[in-house]
Scaffold this motif. Structure first.
Motif, mmCIF file in Angstrom:
data_model
loop_
_atom_site.group_PDB
_atom_site.id
_atom_site.type_symbol
_atom_site.label_atom_id
_atom_site.label_comp_id
_atom_site.label_asym_id
_atom_site.label_seq_id
_atom_site.Cartn_x
_atom_site.Cartn_y
_atom_site.Cartn_z
ATOM 1 N N THR A 115 -37.464 -43.829 -32.524
ATOM 2 C CA THR A 115 -37.311 -42.855 -30.994
ATOM 3 C C THR A 115 -38.871 -43.207 -30.293
ATOM 4 O OG1 THR A 115 -35.289 -41.779 -30.695
ATOM 5 C CG2 THR A 115 -36.443 -41.718 -29.463
ATOM 6 N N ARG B 182 -37.921 -39.795 -25.645
ATOM 7 C CA ARG B 182 -36.498 -39.047 -25.742
ATOM 8 C C ARG B 182 -36.677 -38.602 -24.076
ATOM 9 N NH1 ARG B 182 -34.666 -37.350 -29.819
ATOM 10 N NH2 ARG B 182 -36.594 -37.040 -31.068
ATOM 11 N N GLY B 183 -34.875 -39.390 -24.189
ATOM 12 C CA GLY B 183 -34.636 -39.695 -22.507
ATOM 13 C C GLY B 183 -33.678 -38.542 -22.409
ATOM 14 N N LYS B 184 -33.229 -38.638 -21.273
ATOM 15 C CA LYS B 184 -32.197 -36.836 -20.679
ATOM 16 C C LYS B 184 -31.170 -37.588 -20.419
ATOM 17 C CE LYS B 184 -36.068 -36.021 -17.502
ATOM 18 N NZ LYS B 184 -36.920 -35.719 -17.085
ATOM 19 N N ASN B 185 -30.577 -38.767 -19.818
ATOM 20 C CA ASN B 185 -29.069 -38.991 -19.120
ATOM 21 C C ASN B 185 -28.652 -39.939 -19.940
ATOM 22 O OD1 ASN B 185 -30.809 -41.755 -19.415
ATOM 23 N ND2 ASN B 185 -30.469 -42.298 -17.605
ATOM 24 N N GLY B 186 -28.704 -39.893 -21.326
ATOM 25 C CA GLY B 186 -27.718 -40.483 -22.283
ATOM 26 C C GLY B 186 -27.886 -41.659 -22.923
ATOM 27 N N ASP C 33 -34.683 -42.799 -17.155
ATOM 28 C CA ASP C 33 -34.526 -41.101 -17.865
ATOM 29 C C ASP C 33 -33.731 -41.451 -19.315
ATOM 30 O OD1 ASP C 33 -35.734 -39.409 -15.822
ATOM 31 O OD2 ASP C 33 -34.211 -39.555 -15.067
ATOM 32 N N THR D 288 -33.468 -43.015 -23.321
ATOM 33 C CA THR D 288 -34.389 -42.802 -24.626
ATOM 34 C C THR D 288 -34.535 -44.455 -24.954
ATOM 35 O OG1 THR D 288 -33.229 -41.105 -25.554
ATOM 36 C CG2 THR D 288 -34.169 -42.527 -27.182
#
Length: 99
Positions: A79, A82-86, A66, A68
């Protein structure tokens, strides 16, 4: 302390300072010549999917799945996913090293 002794100590310390600076300046100049001319950017690029897989391998699957993902393009890092967990995963090049 007598004034003559104090003056000699000050001169000695100043001499040590000048000698120390003399040893540091060539070292700094040598570091700036480490990469006098970089190779063309094409030599640093790899296939996009290969770089994504390599970047993901830097962390556990639970993090990288998850994260980036950034890949090196002609204008710098971009990029790719694109991730979701930072978290961010990328493949660094040797010229990015601080040393």
């Amino acid at each position: 302390m007598r004034p003559a002794t104090k003056e000699r100590m000050i001169r000695f310390m100043a001499l040590l300072l000048v000698i120390s600076i003399g040893f540091l300046v060539p070292k700094a100049a040598a570091q700036s010549d480490k990469y006098p001319k970089m190779a063309p950017v094409d030599q640093y690029l790899m296939k996009r999917n290969t770089e994504i897989l390599l970047a993901r391998s830097a962390a556990l699957d639970s993090i990288s799945s998850d994260a980036t993902i950034r890949v090196l393009g002609r204008q710098g890092y971009e990029t790719a996913v694109r991730g979701k967990n930072g978290f961010v995963c990328l493949v660094e090049r040797s010229w990015m090293s601080a040393v």
